[in-house]
Structure formats: structure tokens, C-alpha cells
Design a protein around this motif. Structure first.
Motif, PDB file in Angstrom:
ATOM      1  N   GLY A 323       0.811  -1.206   0.000  1.00  0.00           N
ATOM      2  CA  GLY A 323       0.000   0.000   0.000  1.00  0.00           C
ATOM      3  C   GLY A 323       0.846   1.259   0.000  1.00  0.00           C
ATOM      4  O   GLY A 323       2.066   1.215  -0.230  1.00  0.00           O
ATOM      5  N   ALA A 324       0.201   2.389   0.285  1.00  0.00           N
ATOM      6  CA  ALA A 324       0.914   3.674   0.219  1.00  0.00           C
ATOM      7  C   ALA A 324       0.263   4.675   1.171  1.00  0.00           C
ATOM      8  O   ALA A 324      -0.926   4.594   1.472  1.00  0.00           O
ATOM      9  N   ILE A 325       1.090   5.617   1.651  1.00  0.00           N
ATOM     10  CA  ILE A 325       0.623   6.764   2.429  1.00  0.00           C
ATOM     11  C   ILE A 325       1.125   8.008   1.722  1.00  0.00           C
ATOM     12  O   ILE A 325       2.313   8.110   1.382  1.00  0.00           O
ATOM     13  N   ARG A 326       0.215   8.961   1.482  1.00  0.00           N
ATOM     14  CA  ARG A 326       0.594  10.195   0.783  1.00  0.00           C
ATOM     15  C   ARG A 326       0.131  11.406   1.582  1.00  0.00           C
ATOM     16  O   ARG A 326      -0.977  11.422   2.107  1.00  0.00           O
ATOM     17  N   LEU A 327       1.011  12.395   1.641  1.00  0.00           N
ATOM     18  CA  LEU A 327       0.689  13.669   2.267  1.00  0.00           C
ATOM     19  C   LEU A 327       0.663  14.719   1.169  1.00  0.00           C
ATOM     20  O   LEU A 327       1.690  15.000   0.536  1.00  0.00           O
ATOM     21  N   ASP A 328      -0.527  15.238   0.915  1.00  0.00           N
ATOM     22  CA  ASP A 328      -0.719  16.202  -0.176  1.00  0.00           C
ATOM     23  C   ASP A 328      -0.166  15.651  -1.495  1.00  0.00           C
ATOM     24  O   ASP A 328       0.470  16.362  -2.276  1.00  0.00           O
ATOM     25  N   GLY A 329      -0.401  14.350  -1.722  1.00  0.00           N
ATOM     26  CA  GLY A 329      -0.003  13.705  -2.977  1.00  0.00           C
ATOM     27  C   GLY A 329       1.409  13.189  -3.016  1.00  0.00           C
ATOM     28  O   GLY A 329       1.780  12.465  -3.952  1.00  0.00           O
ATOM     29  N   GLN A 330       2.235  13.498  -2.005  1.00  0.00           N
ATOM     30  CA  GLN A 330       3.627  13.062  -2.001  1.00  0.00           C
ATOM     31  C   GLN A 330       3.794  11.845  -1.095  1.00  0.00           C
ATOM     32  O   GLN A 330       3.219  11.792  -0.006  1.00  0.00           O
ATOM     33  N   PRO A 331       4.585  10.843  -1.520  1.00  0.00           N
ATOM     34  CA  PRO A 331       4.711   9.608  -0.742  1.00  0.00           C
ATOM     35  C   PRO A 331       5.408   9.822   0.594  1.00  0.00           C
ATOM     36  O   PRO A 331       6.434  10.513   0.670  1.00  0.00           O
ATOM     37  N   VAL A 332       4.844   9.219   1.641  1.00  0.00           N
ATOM     38  CA  VAL A 332       5.415   9.268   2.990  1.00  0.00           C
ATOM     39  C   VAL A 332       6.189   7.981   3.236  1.00  0.00           C
ATOM     40  O   VAL A 332       5.669   6.886   3.035  1.00  0.00           O
ATOM     41  N   SER A 333       7.442   8.106   3.667  1.00  0.00           N
ATOM     42  CA  SER A 333       8.278   6.952   3.975  1.00  0.00           C
ATOM     43  C   SER A 333       9.442   7.424   4.836  1.00  0.00           C
ATOM     44  O   SER A 333       9.668   8.633   4.974  1.00  0.00           O
ATOM     45  N   PRO A 334      10.220   6.495   5.407  1.00  0.00           N
ATOM     46  CA  PRO A 334      11.391   6.918   6.190  1.00  0.00           C
ATOM     47  C   PRO A 334      12.406   7.716   5.383  1.00  0.00           C
ATOM     48  O   PRO A 334      13.224   8.445   5.962  1.00  0.00           O
ATOM     49  N   ALA A 335      12.360   7.601   4.054  1.00  0.00           N
ATOM     50  CA  ALA A 335      13.330   8.303   3.208  1.00  0.00           C
ATOM     51  C   ALA A 335      12.872   9.695   2.792  1.00  0.00           C
ATOM     52  O   ALA A 335      13.603  10.394   2.089  1.00  0.00           O
ATOM     53  N   MET A 336      11.684  10.122   3.226  1.00  0.00           N
ATOM     54  CA  MET A 336      11.167  11.417   2.756  1.00  0.00           C
ATOM     55  C   MET A 336      12.004  12.563   3.311  1.00  0.00           C
ATOM     56  O   MET A 336      12.617  12.468   4.377  1.00  0.00           O
ATOM     57  N   GLY A 337      12.053  13.666   2.550  1.00  0.00           N
ATOM     58  CA  GLY A 337      12.862  14.811   2.920  1.00  0.00           C
ATOM     59  C   GLY A 337      12.251  15.628   4.033  1.00  0.00           C
ATOM     60  O   GLY A 337      11.083  15.463   4.398  1.00  0.00           O
ATOM     61  N   PHE A 338      13.040  16.594   4.557  1.00  0.00           N
ATOM     62  CA  PHE A 338      12.579  17.391   5.690  1.00  0.00           C
ATOM     63  C   PHE A 338      11.385  18.251   5.327  1.00  0.00           C
ATOM     64  O   PHE A 338      10.484  18.449   6.143  1.00  0.00           O
ATOM     65  N   GLU A 339      11.344  18.776   4.108  1.00  0.00           N
ATOM     66  CA  GLU A 339      10.248  19.678   3.740  1.00  0.00           C
ATOM     67  C   GLU A 339       8.905  18.977   3.876  1.00  0.00           C
ATOM     68  O   GLU A 339       7.920  19.584   4.314  1.00  0.00           O
ATOM     69  N   LEU A 340       8.856  17.692   3.521  1.00  0.00           N
ATOM     70  CA  LEU A 340       7.615  16.934   3.692  1.00  0.00           C
ATOM     71  C   LEU A 340       7.427  16.535   5.155  1.00  0.00           C
ATOM     72  O   LEU A 340       6.317  16.591   5.686  1.00  0.00           O
ATOM     73  N   ARG A 341       8.530  16.182   5.804  1.00  0.00           N
ATOM     74  CA  ARG A 341       8.438  15.728   7.196  1.00  0.00           C
ATOM     75  C   ARG A 341       7.979  16.846   8.120  1.00  0.00           C
ATOM     76  O   ARG A 341       7.278  16.598   9.103  1.00  0.00           O
ATOM     77  N   ARG A 342       8.370  18.078   7.833  1.00  0.00           N
ATOM     78  CA  ARG A 342       7.987  19.183   8.719  1.00  0.00           C
ATOM     79  C   ARG A 342       6.486  19.442   8.683  1.00  0.00           C
ATOM     80  O   ARG A 342       5.925  20.067   9.586  1.00  0.00           O
ATOM     81  N   ARG A 343       5.797  18.953   7.634  1.00  0.00           N
ATOM     82  CA  ARG A 343       4.364  19.230   7.478  1.00  0.00           C
ATOM     83  C   ARG A 343       3.495  18.335   8.344  1.00  0.00           C
ATOM     84  O   ARG A 343       2.295  18.549   8.442  1.00  0.00           O
ATOM     85  N   VAL A 344       4.089  17.299   8.968  1.00  0.00           N
ATOM     86  CA  VAL A 344       3.342  16.449   9.886  1.00  0.00           C
ATOM     87  C   VAL A 344       4.162  16.300  11.173  1.00  0.00           C
ATOM     88  O   VAL A 344       5.328  15.931  11.140  1.00  0.00           O
ATOM     89  N   GLN A 345       3.557  16.644  12.308  1.00  0.00           N
ATOM     90  CA  GLN A 345       4.221  16.586  13.599  1.00  0.00           C
ATOM     91  C   GLN A 345       3.364  15.766  14.567  1.00  0.00           C
ATOM     92  O   GLN A 345       2.221  15.416  14.264  1.00  0.00           O
ATOM     93  N   VAL A 346       3.921  15.478  15.749  1.00  0.00           N
ATOM     94  CA  VAL A 346       3.237  14.584  16.693  1.00  0.00           C
ATOM     95  C   VAL A 346       3.332  15.145  18.107  1.00  0.00           C
ATOM     96  O   VAL A 346       4.310  15.794  18.480  1.00  0.00           O
ATOM     97  N   VAL A 347       2.278  14.905  18.885  1.00  0.00           N
ATOM     98  CA  VAL A 347       2.259  15.213  20.322  1.00  0.00           C
ATOM     99  C   VAL A 347       1.973  13.907  21.049  1.00  0.00           C
ATOM    100  O   VAL A 347       0.964  13.252  20.788  1.00  0.00           O
ATOM    101  N   PHE A 348       2.873  13.518  21.972  1.00  0.00           N
ATOM    102  CA  PHE A 348       2.762  12.226  22.641  1.00  0.00           C
ATOM    103  C   PHE A 348       1.962  12.335  23.942  1.00  0.00           C
ATOM    104  O   PHE A 348       1.694  13.420  24.447  1.00  0.00           O
ATOM    105  N   GLN A 349       1.646  11.149  24.506  1.00  0.00           N
ATOM    106  CA  GLN A 349       0.858  11.083  25.734  1.00  0.00           C
ATOM    107  C   GLN A 349       1.614  11.676  26.916  1.00  0.00           C
ATOM    108  O   GLN A 349       1.053  12.438  27.693  1.00  0.00           O
TER     109      GLN A 349
END
Length: 513
Positions: A323-349
Motif C-alpha cells: 500500500g501507500a501513504i501520501r501527504l498532499d499527494g507526495q509519498p510518505v516513507s522513512p526516506a522522505m525529505g525534511f520539507e515533507l516531514r515538517r508538514r506532519v508533527q506529533v504530540v505524545f501522551q
């Protein structure tokens, strides 16, 4: 059986408890509620004689007429476990990771000289069976068990010597709703069958409403209201009790947002597998869904259903096997660049667990930039992020231990905001917070969403929170999405039996008062 009379406590001169009086009766459950820092846990530790250095205790703690505040440490060691048992909030830190669970339960008996080695093992097996772990071998280690199973081991240790008082300090806060229901039912049965008294410490009024015979409400170290549970929940005579009740069902004002037709996040037949001795195990099994800009999407399901595994894939931390995961049409994976990575962030418990305690807030908030280099406007971004979450720019120079739990969660949200993301994954972000702090954080998240057009993926086992803050909800079971729909529709008319089971297991305050 046991009574606290005019108990007051100071630690290094700071007042902690003020004139606390409580009575615990055999076969009854006393619910002790209040926000974090109100003195609930210190009341329990005072009762057991486990206070830190620098403590000055006055008043009386009486067990069957025996005064405990003046008892010698040797006598208190005899009483702990024998007469008074305690269950802590986090079983993984309460258990020895190097010792099998059977040995840990048996150790309780042997330390008190209550049984020989062989007899202790027999009783340990009996107690593990009593708490619903019949199928679990005694040679298992804590890390081989689920959260609910670990909590059952802690309960087995606490009841091994059949104490007359059992203290449960937030015993279900970290558990999903079905596991929580099982643990609460188990505690209720133990009180009934063993005739013990139970002191149930919690910030969850819905749990207390279902469990307690009597309720005591604490604020700033004092009991502000106490009485039969039905009376306290109905009358709510003290303004603080009313405030807790209101915060329990708090619904943040969420401004209507214009949703884009093109999805921001799309998950298409995602598969995540792990290999083991018995072959491949699918933690995520062909999961598909979309999330639009400005939308709040809930993801619920019990522990082990695959929520966290799916989350790691969405954050680009783990690869997919299909399968695939896409953020705004761009593939999400461990190899994705910072520009894509900065667009999704996380807040933990647990924000404290995700912060380096030796770093100041300014460095903690700037962590997303550590791999990519320091941006020229970093000081301005730190100030902007702190201000956005209602903190002062001067807080950048402080350390995590200088803040309350709610303030630390604000810092975690500020860290997520600093890259100007479009999607924030909230992984049990309010589960460990008391109801009033939780209400404030939910209002903050609603305001930030309205101001910045943020999208939220809200992962939680607290169904009441998910119901109040999301537009749509996904229900996950055994790696699959078994139900999806508008939040209110799913909660009022669930189509899948598993969804109905989750909703039925969740404690509520509906019909109370």
C-alpha cells in the motif's frame, strides 16, 4: 476499619495536606477525586508511611485502633502488603523487568514469611488465576504481557496476602476502555468477595460514578466535599465539585472550517508486517482512509489493535510492506525529505518522557530542526510557538521539571507547531491529564485549528474525548478498520459489534445528577 483524622502534612515547610479526615469501611469503595497536585497520592502515601524526607505529619491514621503515624518502621513494613496493599498507575515501572511474574507475586508472600517457596508458588498461581491470567505461564516476563495483563499482575501482588485495605492509585488511566472495564470489574469483585476496603484514587469522575460507594473531593490538600457517591454527584454542593463535573463533559467550541476536497492525508491499503517465530504478523492489514485539511479525525481501538504501528507509518518512521501513504499527494516513507516531514508533527501522551530533562525549553522546542540546521528566525519561531500555546517567551529559559503536567503538554504542542505543520498527530495527548487541565488543552487545540487550519489525527482510548473533538472517527480492530463514519452517527448508532462493545465499556456520567 481505617480512619484518617485531621491529617496535615508539610514537606520542607510547604503545606501539602490540610486537615484531611476520611473513613474506609470493609466491603466498601471510597473514591478520592481531584485534579493533579490536589493531594490524593500524598494522602495514600501518608496512610502507608511512605513519605519523603523532610515531611512533617500531624493528625491520626488509625487501623483497627492502632495508630500508624507513630508506628516504628519495622511495624509499618509488616503492615504493608499484609494489611494494606497498593496498585500503582504504571505497572511497567512497578514490576521488576528482570524477574518472571510468578516469582514477583511469590516474593510478596516469602518476604512476609507467609509461605514456603513451594507454597508461595502455589498461591502465586492461584492469585494470577484469580485476576484472570489463567492462560499466562508464571515464567513470562512483564515485557511479554499487554498493559492490562501487567496491571493484573500488580493486582495479584497486592492481594496475595489478602490485605484489609487496597489502595488503587489511578489504576486504569493508561488502559483502553475494554481493559479498563475488566480491571474495574475485577476490583469490584475483590471488594465483594474478600471483604476488603478499596481506596480508588482517580481524576475520572465517570469511573468513580460507576465504582464508588462514597466519594471525597480534594482540592489544594483539603477535602472540600464528601459523602455517599449518589449524593455528591447529584448535589455537587461545592463549586469545585461542580467545576470537575463540568470539565468531565467539556466540549470545546470548534469553529466551522472550510474543508478542501483534495485530501491532505491519504492512506491506501496500508500493510505493516512483523516477522516472528510463528511467521509474519500483520499489525496493519490493508487500512485505507483519508483526512482533509482542517478536519479532525479520531482513531479508536483497544491496545494492540495497530493504532501505534499505523501512526509510526504515517509519521514516516516505519516502512510499509504494502500500500501507500501520501501527504498532499507526495509519498510518505522513512526516506522522505525534511520539507515533507515538517508538514506532519506529533504530540505524545507523556510529554515529560519525550523531553530531555537536562535541556531548556528553547532547545526542546527547536528539536525538529536539529537534523536540518538552525533556521535564521529560530528565536522568533520559539517565541511565536510559546505564545501560541499560552506560555510566556521567558519560559524558553526554564527546564521541564519547572512546569506542571498541563504546561508540559503545552510545550509539547509548541514543539509540534514550530515547523508550521499542516497535520498534527495527537497520540493519547490528553489521556494522562486531569479533567480540568484536559478541558483547557482541548480548547487550545480547537483555537489553534481555527487559527491555522490544522488537521488533527486524534488517537485515544478515551471515547468521550474523541466524541467531543472529532468530525469523523475510525474504529480499528486487529489491524483493520471495522467502522468509519461521522462521529456522532458512529456513537449513537454503531454498525459493527466491536464498536458497540467499546462504547458499552466506556464509563459515562450520563444520567448522573
Amino acid at each position: 476499619m481505617i480512619s484518617l483524622s485531621h491529617l496535615s502534612l508539610e514537606i520542607h515547610g510547604t503545606p501539602i495536606l490540610r486537615d484531611v479526615s476520611l473513613t474506609l469501611v470493609p466491603g466498601h469503595i471510597l473514591g478520592l477525586v481531584g485534579e493533579s497536585g490536589s493531594g490524593k497520592s500524598m494522602t495514600a502515601l501518608s496512610l502507608m508511611g511512605l513519605l519523603p524526607q523532610g515531611s512533617a505529619l500531624s493528625g491520626s491514621v488509625s487501623l483497627e485502633g492502632e495508630e500508624l503515624t507513630t508506628a516504628a518502621e519495622r511495624r509499618l513494613c509488616q503492615l504493608r502488603g499484609n494489611e494494606i496493599g497498593m496498585i500503582f498507575q504504571e505497572p511497567m515501572t512497578a514490576l521488576n523487568p528482570m524477574q518472571p511474574i510468578g516469582a514477583q507475586v511469590a516474593e510478596t508472600l516469602r518476604i512476609h514469611g507467609a509461605a514456603s517457596r513451594r507454597e508461595a508458588r502455589r498461591i502465586a498461581r492461584e492469585k494470577l488465576d484469580r485476576v484472570g491470567l489463567e492462560a499466562i505461564p508464571m515464567h513470562r516476563y512483564p515485557h511479554e504481557l499487554s498493559g492490562g495483563q501487567r496491571q493484573r499482575v500488580c493486582i495479584a501482588m497486592a492481594i496475595a496476602l489478602r490485605p484489609r485495605l487496597l489502595i488503587a492509585d489511578e489504576p486504569t488511566t493508561a488502559l483502553d476502555v475494554t481493559t479498563q472495564a475488566q480491571i474495574l470489574n475485577l476490583l469490584r469483585e475483590l471488594v465483594r468477595d474478600e471483604g476488603m476496603a478499596l481506596l480508588l484514587i482517580t481524576h475520572d469522575l465517570a469511573v468513580v460514578a460507576e465504582m464508588a460507594d462514597d466519594i471525597a473531593v480534594m482540592r489544594a490538600g483539603a477535602v472540600v466535599e464528601a459523602g455517599p457517591a449518589a449524593q455528591v454527584l447529584r448535589e455537587r454542593a461545592h463549586p469545585y465539585t461542580e467545576a470537575l463535573f463540568a470539565a468531565s463533559g467539556h466540549q470545546p467550541d470548534r469553529a466551522a472550517t472550510q474543508l478542501r476536497e483534495v485530501p491532505l492525508l491519504s492512506v491506501e491499503r496500508a500493510v505493516r508486517e512483523y516477522s516472528g517465530r510463528s511467521g509474519a504478523f500483520r499489525a496493519v492489514d490493508e487500512v485505507s482512509f483519508t483526512l482533509r485539511q482542517g478536519e479532525s479525525l479520531g482513531l479508536v481501538g483497544e491496545s494492540g489493535c495497530g493504532k501505534s504501528t499505523l501512526t509510526r507509518a504515517i509519521l514516516g518512521l516505519d516502512p510499509l510492506q504494502g500500500g501507500a501513504i501520501r501527504l498532499d499527494g507526495q509519498p510518505v516513507s522513512p526516506a522522505m525529505g525534511f520539507e515533507l516531514r515538517r508538514r506532519v508533527q506529533v504530540v505524545f501522551q507523556d510529554p515529560y518522557g519525550s523531553f530531555n530533562p537536562r535541556h531548556r525549553v528553547s532547545r526542546l522546542i527547536a528539536e525538529p530542526f536539529h537534523l536540518t540546521g538552525r533556521p535564521a528566525d529560530l528565536p522568533a519561531r520559539i517565541t511565536e510557538s510559546l505564545t501560541a500555546v499560552g506560555l510566556s517567551p521567558d519560559d524558553a529559559h526554564k527546564y521541564p521539571h519547572e512546569f506542571s503536567g498541563g504546561q508540559r503538554q503545552r510545550i509539547a504542542i509548541a514543539r509540534a507547531l514550530i515547523t508550521h505543520p499542516e497535520l498534527i498527530v495527537l497520540d493519547e495527548a490528553v489521556s494522562a491529564l486531569d479533567v480540568q487541565v484536559r478541558a483547557v488543552i482541548l480548547d487550545l487545540l480547537a483555537r489553534l485549528q481555527a487559527e491555522r487550519g490544522l488537521s488533527y489525527l486524534f488517537i485515544s482510548h478515551d471515547l468521550s474525548v474523541v466524541r467531543n473533538v472529532t468530525d469523523r472517527v475510525l474504529v480499528m480492530q486487529s489491524g483493520k478498520i471495522v467502522e468509519e463514519g461521522e462521529t456522532e452517527q458512529v456513537f449513537t448508532a454503531p454498525r459493527h459489534p466491536y464498536t458497540a462493545q467499546l462504547i458499552a465499556a466506556a464509563p459515562t456520567l450520563e444520567g448522573v445528577g
